[in-house]
Design a protein around this motif. Structure first.
Motif, PDB file in Angstrom:
ATOM      1  N   GLU A 236       0.783  -1.238   0.000  1.00 27.16           N
ATOM      2  CA  GLU A 236       0.000   0.000   0.000  1.00 27.16           C
ATOM      3  C   GLU A 236       0.818   1.292   0.000  1.00 27.16           C
ATOM      4  O   GLU A 236       0.309   2.336  -0.371  1.00 27.16           O
ATOM      5  CB  GLU A 236      -0.930   0.037   1.239  1.00 27.16           C
ATOM      6  N   CYS A 237       2.021   1.256   0.480  1.00 30.93           N
ATOM      7  CA  CYS A 237       2.758   2.499   0.718  1.00 30.93           C
ATOM      8  C   CYS A 237       4.018   2.638  -0.145  1.00 30.93           C
ATOM      9  O   CYS A 237       4.444   3.747  -0.451  1.00 30.93           O
ATOM     10  CB  CYS A 237       3.191   2.607   2.183  1.00 30.93           C
TER      11      CYS A 237
ATOM     12  N   CYS B 209       4.844   4.961  -3.308  1.00 34.99           N
ATOM     13  CA  CYS B 209       5.242   6.365  -3.132  1.00 34.99           C
ATOM     14  C   CYS B 209       6.429   6.527  -2.177  1.00 34.99           C
ATOM     15  O   CYS B 209       7.302   7.347  -2.409  1.00 34.99           O
ATOM     16  CB  CYS B 209       4.078   7.181  -2.599  1.00 34.99           C
ATOM     17  N   HIS B 210       6.409   5.768  -1.072  1.00 35.25           N
ATOM     18  CA  HIS B 210       7.421   6.001  -0.030  1.00 35.25           C
ATOM     19  C   HIS B 210       8.687   5.169  -0.209  1.00 35.25           C
ATOM     20  O   HIS B 210       9.564   5.195   0.658  1.00 35.25           O
ATOM     21  CB  HIS B 210       6.817   5.745   1.355  1.00 35.25           C
TER      22      HIS B 210
ATOM     23  N   LEU C 174       9.628   7.159   5.532  1.00 31.78           N
ATOM     24  CA  LEU C 174       8.826   6.932   6.745  1.00 31.78           C
ATOM     25  C   LEU C 174       9.679   6.360   7.871  1.00 31.78           C
ATOM     26  O   LEU C 174       9.306   6.427   9.035  1.00 31.78           O
ATOM     27  CB  LEU C 174       7.638   6.019   6.430  1.00 31.78           C
TER      28      LEU C 174
ATOM     29  N   SER D 115      10.587   9.461   9.430  1.00 25.90           N
ATOM     30  CA  SER D 115       9.394  10.083   9.998  1.00 25.90           C
ATOM     31  C   SER D 115       9.019   9.482  11.354  1.00 25.90           C
ATOM     32  O   SER D 115       8.733  10.216  12.300  1.00 25.90           O
ATOM     33  CB  SER D 115       8.229   9.947   9.017  1.00 25.90           C
TER      34      SER D 115
ATOM     35  N   LYS E  66       8.472  11.750  14.688  1.00 23.84           N
ATOM     36  CA  LYS E  66       7.098  12.161  14.969  1.00 23.84           C
ATOM     37  C   LYS E  66       6.374  11.122  15.807  1.00 23.84           C
ATOM     38  O   LYS E  66       6.758   9.959  15.844  1.00 23.84           O
ATOM     39  CB  LYS E  66       6.373  12.421  13.654  1.00 23.84           C
TER      40      LYS E  66
ATOM     41  N   VAL F 249      -2.073  11.331   9.992  1.00 21.18           N
ATOM     42  CA  VAL F 249      -1.754  11.579   8.574  1.00 21.18           C
ATOM     43  C   VAL F 249      -2.282  10.442   7.701  1.00 21.18           C
ATOM     44  O   VAL F 249      -2.826  10.671   6.622  1.00 21.18           O
ATOM     45  CB  VAL F 249      -0.228  11.756   8.365  1.00 21.18           C
TER      46      VAL F 249
ATOM     47  N   ARG G 100      -2.791  14.121   3.447  1.00 19.63           N
ATOM     48  CA  ARG G 100      -2.188  15.446   3.515  1.00 19.63           C
ATOM     49  C   ARG G 100      -1.770  15.869   2.114  1.00 19.63           C
ATOM     50  O   ARG G 100      -1.453  15.028   1.287  1.00 19.63           O
ATOM     51  CB  ARG G 100      -0.969  15.422   4.429  1.00 19.63           C
TER      52      ARG G 100
ATOM     53  N   HIS H 192       0.686  18.634  -0.109  1.00 17.95           N
ATOM     54  CA  HIS H 192       1.756  19.628  -0.027  1.00 17.95           C
ATOM     55  C   HIS H 192       1.880  20.277  -1.396  1.00 17.95           C
ATOM     56  O   HIS H 192       2.177  19.615  -2.387  1.00 17.95           O
ATOM     57  CB  HIS H 192       3.064  18.938   0.368  1.00 17.95           C
TER      58      HIS H 192
ATOM     59  N   ASN I 169       2.304  17.389  -4.074  1.00 16.76           N
ATOM     60  CA  ASN I 169       2.497  16.032  -3.554  1.00 16.76           C
ATOM     61  C   ASN I 169       1.334  15.660  -2.656  1.00 16.76           C
ATOM     62  O   ASN I 169       1.033  16.356  -1.699  1.00 16.76           O
ATOM     63  CB  ASN I 169       3.799  15.951  -2.748  1.00 16.76           C
ATOM     64  N   VAL I 170       0.720  14.518  -2.973  1.00 18.54           N
ATOM     65  CA  VAL I 170      -0.483  14.144  -2.238  1.00 18.54           C
ATOM     66  C   VAL I 170      -0.268  12.853  -1.473  1.00 18.54           C
ATOM     67  O   VAL I 170       0.126  11.833  -2.034  1.00 18.54           O
ATOM     68  CB  VAL I 170      -1.678  13.966  -3.202  1.00 18.54           C
ATOM     69  N   MET I 171      -0.523  12.920  -0.186  1.00 23.73           N
ATOM     70  CA  MET I 171      -0.611  11.733   0.658  1.00 23.73           C
ATOM     71  C   MET I 171      -2.098  11.409   0.749  1.00 23.73           C
ATOM     72  O   MET I 171      -2.874  12.169   1.326  1.00 23.73           O
ATOM     73  CB  MET I 171      -0.018  12.057   2.033  1.00 23.73           C
ATOM     74  N   PRO I 172      -2.528  10.273   0.146  1.00 21.28           N
ATOM     75  CA  PRO I 172      -3.962   9.972   0.150  1.00 21.28           C
ATOM     76  C   PRO I 172      -4.474   9.691   1.564  1.00 21.28           C
ATOM     77  O   PRO I 172      -3.708   9.281   2.430  1.00 21.28           O
ATOM     78  CB  PRO I 172      -4.057   8.699  -0.709  1.00 21.28           C
TER      79      PRO I 172
ATOM     80  N   PHE J 294      -6.334   7.270   3.958  1.00 21.80           N
ATOM     81  CA  PHE J 294      -6.619   5.833   3.942  1.00 21.80           C
ATOM     82  C   PHE J 294      -7.686   5.441   4.962  1.00 21.80           C
ATOM     83  O   PHE J 294      -7.904   4.259   5.206  1.00 21.80           O
ATOM     84  CB  PHE J 294      -5.332   5.041   4.225  1.00 21.80           C
TER      85      PHE J 294
HETATM   86  C1  HEC Z   1       0.141   8.247  -3.740  1.00 20.20           C
HETATM   87  C2  HEC Z   1       1.390   8.311  -3.021  1.00 20.20           C
HETATM   88  C3  HEC Z   1       1.376   7.906  -1.552  1.00 20.20           C
HETATM   89  C4  HEC Z   1       0.975   6.704  -1.007  1.00 20.20           C
HETATM   90  C5  HEC Z   1       0.408   5.473  -1.720  1.00 20.20           C
HETATM   91  C6  HEC Z   1       1.236   6.810   0.418  1.00 20.20           C
HETATM   92  N1  HEC Z   1       1.764   8.031   0.723  1.00 20.20           N
HETATM   93 FE1  HEC Z   1       2.240   8.718   2.567  1.00 20.20          FE
HETATM   94  N2  HEC Z   1       2.802  10.517   1.804  1.00 20.20           N
HETATM   95  C7  HEC Z   1       2.807  10.822   0.445  1.00 20.20           C
HETATM   96  C8  HEC Z   1       3.331  12.176   0.279  1.00 20.20           C
HETATM   97  C9  HEC Z   1       3.529  12.890  -1.040  1.00 20.20           C
HETATM   98  C10 HEC Z   1       3.607  12.659   1.575  1.00 20.20           C
HETATM   99  C11 HEC Z   1       4.155  14.051   1.943  1.00 20.20           C
HETATM  100  C12 HEC Z   1       2.987  14.971   2.094  1.00 20.20           C
HETATM  101  C13 HEC Z   1       3.416  16.340   2.554  1.00 20.20           C
HETATM  102  O1  HEC Z   1       4.538  16.765   2.204  1.00 20.20           O
HETATM  103  O2  HEC Z   1       2.659  16.972   3.283  1.00 20.20           O
HETATM  104  C14 HEC Z   1       3.272  11.590   2.495  1.00 20.20           C
HETATM  105  C15 HEC Z   1       3.398  11.699   3.865  1.00 20.20           C
HETATM  106  C16 HEC Z   1       3.172  10.653   4.753  1.00 20.20           C
HETATM  107  C17 HEC Z   1       3.374  10.738   6.178  1.00 20.20           C
HETATM  108  C18 HEC Z   1       3.855  11.967   6.945  1.00 20.20           C
HETATM  109  C19 HEC Z   1       5.357  11.920   6.975  1.00 20.20           C
HETATM  110  C20 HEC Z   1       5.959  13.064   7.743  1.00 20.20           C
HETATM  111  O3  HEC Z   1       6.967  12.848   8.422  1.00 20.20           O
HETATM  112  O4  HEC Z   1       5.447  14.172   7.654  1.00 20.20           O
HETATM  113  C21 HEC Z   1       3.065   9.521   6.696  1.00 20.20           C
HETATM  114  C22 HEC Z   1       3.133   9.098   8.157  1.00 20.20           C
HETATM  115  C23 HEC Z   1       2.677   8.668   5.596  1.00 20.20           C
HETATM  116  N3  HEC Z   1       2.735   9.396   4.425  1.00 20.20           N
HETATM  117  C24 HEC Z   1       2.335   7.338   5.730  1.00 20.20           C
HETATM  118  C25 HEC Z   1       1.920   6.536   4.666  1.00 20.20           C
HETATM  119  C26 HEC Z   1       1.546   5.146   4.819  1.00 20.20           C
HETATM  120  C27 HEC Z   1       1.602   4.360   6.115  1.00 20.20           C
HETATM  121  C28 HEC Z   1       1.172   4.710   3.588  1.00 20.20           C
HETATM  122  C29 HEC Z   1       0.625   3.339   3.211  1.00 20.20           C
HETATM  123  C30 HEC Z   1      -0.520   2.900   3.955  1.00 20.20           C
HETATM  124  C31 HEC Z   1       1.317   5.829   2.664  1.00 20.20           C
HETATM  125  N4  HEC Z   1       1.784   6.907   3.356  1.00 20.20           N
HETATM  126  C32 HEC Z   1       1.021   5.770   1.317  1.00 20.20           C
HETATM  127  C33 HEC Z   1       2.401  10.004  -0.579  1.00 20.20           C
HETATM  128  C34 HEC Z   1       1.871   8.733  -0.451  1.00 20.20           C
END
Ligand code: HEC
Length: 172
Positions: free
Chosen positions: A71-72, A75-76, A89, A92, A96, A104, A109, A111, A118-121, A123
């Protein structure tokens, strides 16, 4: 004498803990002090990992490895290491709090700066993530601590009945 020593120990403990707490809002010592049917908790009651001396990884952490890479990681990046699109992460969770992590992931979130969006979807309604959120967290925590090498853990504890029951109830 005894009292004096106790107070000295307490003062020392404060002096040692103080700066660490002030510098970081990340979780404290990840050492597992409590176990509930295969799931481990640190002294603050936060979910944590447990890796035996022979490298055997607790089941939730292994589950987190699998869910993270489903799932993650697109992007990550693999192993929580980050990509040009989304932050590491592993870094992170060092910096945090658990609450921030949950917030989050549930709400997402966005940005936006001059050239990038940049989009954090969010979930929050995705059971493949929500049912395994603590697993993903403990996996990242183990990576952050440096106790879990990159890649798939070789040996894992068996899946407990409690884990299966909770999984079935959560996935519906
Ligand atoms: C479509 C791409 C995408 C997916 C899939 C995704 N993320 Fe993200 N995530 C991002 C982006 C881009 C950011 C940075 C957003 C910002 O700068 O505010 C982010 C930020 C985060 C942060 C905050 C990090 C910080 O230190 O500020 C966390 C926690 C996080 N994601 C967890 C997850 C987890 C857990 C998953 C899987 C379940 C996941 N993400 C899946 C794109 C994604």
């Amino acid at each position: 004498m005894l009292l004096k020593q106790t107070m000295l120990t307490a003062a020392l403990a404060l002096a040692l803990c103080g700066p660490a707490v002030a510098q970081s809002t990340g979780p404290g010592d990840p050492e597992a002090v409590d176990e509930d049917d295969g799931r481990y908790y640190d002294a603050d009651g936060l979910p944590t990992f447990n890796i035996a001396e022979d490298g055997t990884v607790d089941f939730p952490t292994y589950s987190g490895f699998r869910r993270y890479h489903a799932e993650c990681h697109v992007c990550h990046g693999p192993d929580g290491l980050g990509s040009t699109y989304a932050p590491s992460l592993v870094q992170s969770v060092r910096q945090k709090s658990y609450e921030t992590f949950v917030e989050v992931v549930v709400n997402g979130r966005e940005h936006v700066d001059s050239g990038n969006r940049n989009v954090m979807p969010a979930f929050g309604t995705n059971p493949n993530v929500m049912c395994y959120l603590d697993d993903i967290y403990t996996y990242l925590r183990a990576r952050a601590q440096g106790d879990l090498p990159r890649g798939r853990p070789a040996n894992t504890e068996p899946k407990s009945d409690t884990f299966s029951d909770m999984e079935n109830a959560c996935m519906g």
